[in-house]
Design an enzyme around this catalytic site. Structure first.
Site, PDB file in Angstrom:
ATOM      1  N   SER A 153       4.123   7.423  19.747  1.00 42.90           N
ATOM      2  CA  SER A 153       5.011   7.953  18.703  1.00 42.90           C
ATOM      3  C   SER A 153       4.420   7.962  17.299  1.00 42.90           C
ATOM      4  CB  SER A 153       6.321   7.174  18.692  1.00 42.90           C
ATOM      5  OG  SER A 153       7.101   7.513  19.821  1.00 42.90           O
ATOM      6  N   LYS A 156       4.776  11.226  15.540  1.00 47.18           N
ATOM      7  CA  LYS A 156       5.925  11.692  14.751  1.00 47.18           C
ATOM      8  C   LYS A 156       5.625  11.791  13.251  1.00 47.18           C
ATOM      9  CE  LYS A 156       9.478  10.177  18.037  1.00 47.18           C
ATOM     10  NZ  LYS A 156       8.707   9.478  19.079  1.00 47.18           N
ATOM     11  N   SER A 210      12.148   6.117  15.747  1.00 47.83           N
ATOM     12  CA  SER A 210      11.345   6.797  16.770  1.00 47.83           C
ATOM     13  C   SER A 210      12.207   7.497  17.817  1.00 47.83           C
ATOM     14  CB  SER A 210      10.395   5.796  17.449  1.00 47.83           C
ATOM     15  OG  SER A 210       9.235   6.438  17.886  1.00 47.83           O
TER      16      SER A 210
END
Length: 373
Positions: A153, A156, A210
């Site tokens: 993640s 992101k 997240s």
């Protein structure tokens, strides 16, 4: 006639007897000569035997003298080695060369190498790590920082930059659909299919907690759809000089999203220029109203709530292939740095590594070994 035959016989016997006597005499002489030679040989051997102890004694003395000389040579060498060992500390350039050599000899880098002013080794347990000044330059510390690994993640952060680069209407509503459900890893989400939230709220949840469905929905609502969004992510990475980075989705759920610690440091430094990314990624918690219900969300990085940390940007990540990951921009020892920790095992390893790095920098600064930027 008989007398003559007897005379001949007697003469032959006499001759034979004389011959035998002569042969015996010869044999006796030979025997005497052999005995004499044996006695002479025995005498010579005895003389050598008498002389041998003297020679052996001299030889032993010589060996002993040589044996005494050896320690003196070793001692001299030891003295030179000791003097060399007590010389001035290794300089930064020498430490860098040693570090490079150690990397060549040991690619796994089980023991991290400190590249900052020749200080002691820093025990970082994450598989890959990097501490670098925010404005770039020489790494203060690195471990396997150029190895390409899945980044989960951490993706992101790039997702947020690409979204904001398109200058969208942040108050426009976006809807969670079945396309946003994670069928790859089966991760959970409280954003049910059919949930509607603003693009701004989706961005906040993606960066702070997240939220995978929020991140995927942001990509889907990009002009041209999800495929165009992923292409924009890769163009952005190339523009930032992230030459060893590749993206295939906006969430990081796929292990095909890969990068290096050095590339991610570039990404974090670039993302720090976006005020909204700084704000959202360091927000400790928020409430999202979804379908008439208030959903409480918390930041996945517990350090953003710590009074001892001054964090300007943060993002965590995890999938099994990537391990626990963490990237941060922070001010440590009055110095703005980017910290990248990848492939950590255990729930608290990345947090522990971040705290060790902080103490290491503060200790170096307090002792005057580092000059704050």
């Amino acid at each position: 006639m008989r007398m003559m035959l007897r005379a001949v016989v007697l003469w032959g016997a006499l001759v034979v007897g004389t011959g035998l006597a002569s042969m015996e005499a010869v044999h006796a002489a030979d025997k005497a000569g052999s005995k004499s030679e044996a006695q002479k040989s025995k005498a010579r051997t005895a003389e050598k035997a008498k002389a041998a102890p003297v020679s052996k004694k001299a030889s032993s003395k010589k060996v002993a003298q040589q044996g005494k000389a050896v320690p003196r040579v070793s001692k001299a060498k030891s003295t030179r080695v000791a003097k060399a060992s007590s010389a001035a500390p290794i300089g930064k350039s020498s430490a860098s060369r040693i570090a490079k050599k150690q990397k060549t000899l040991d690619p796994s880098m089980a023991n991290a190498v400190d590249l900052w002013h020749g200080q002691e080794h820093l025990a970082v347990r994450s598989g890959s790590a990097l501490v670098i000044a925010q404005d770039g330059g020489e790494a203060l510390y690195e471990k396997n920082a150029r190895i390409v690994v899945p980044i989960a993640s951490i993706t992101k952060v790039m997702t947020a930059m690409v979204v904001l680069d398109s200058m969208p209407n942040l108050q426009a509503p976006i809807t969670i659909t079945d396309e946003d459900v994670d069928y790859l890893k089966g991760s959970r989400s409280r954003l049910q299919v059919g949930s509607v939230l603003t693009r701004e709220m989706a961005l906040l949840l993606a960066l702070m907690s997240s939220e995978n469905r929020a991140a995927n929905a942001l990509g889907r609502h990009y002009p041209g759809g999800l495929s165009a969004f992923v292409a924009a992510m890769n163009r952005k990475a190339a523009a930032l000089g992230m030459s060893r980075t590749h993206f295939e989705d906006p969430t990081g759920l796929t292990s095909n999203n890969v990068s290096t610690a050095h590339d991610l440091a570039r990404m974090v430094a670039a993302a720090y220029r976006y005020p909204l990314i700084r704000e959202f990624s360091t927000t400790p918690g928020a409430t999202a109203e979804v379908k008439g219900r208030d959903l409480e969300y918390r930041n996945t990085n517990q350090l953003v709530k710590s009074p001892t940390w001054e964090i300007g940007l943060s993002k965590t990540g995890y999938i099994q292939e990537a391990g626990k990951c963490l990237v941060m921009q922070a001010r440590v020892a009055d110095r703005p740095v980017v910290i990248v920790l990848l492939d950590s095992s255990g729930k608290q390893t990345r947090i522990g590594d971040a705290n060790r790095i902080k103490r290491w920098m503060e200790s170096a600064s307090a002792s005057g070994k580092a000059t704050p930027a």
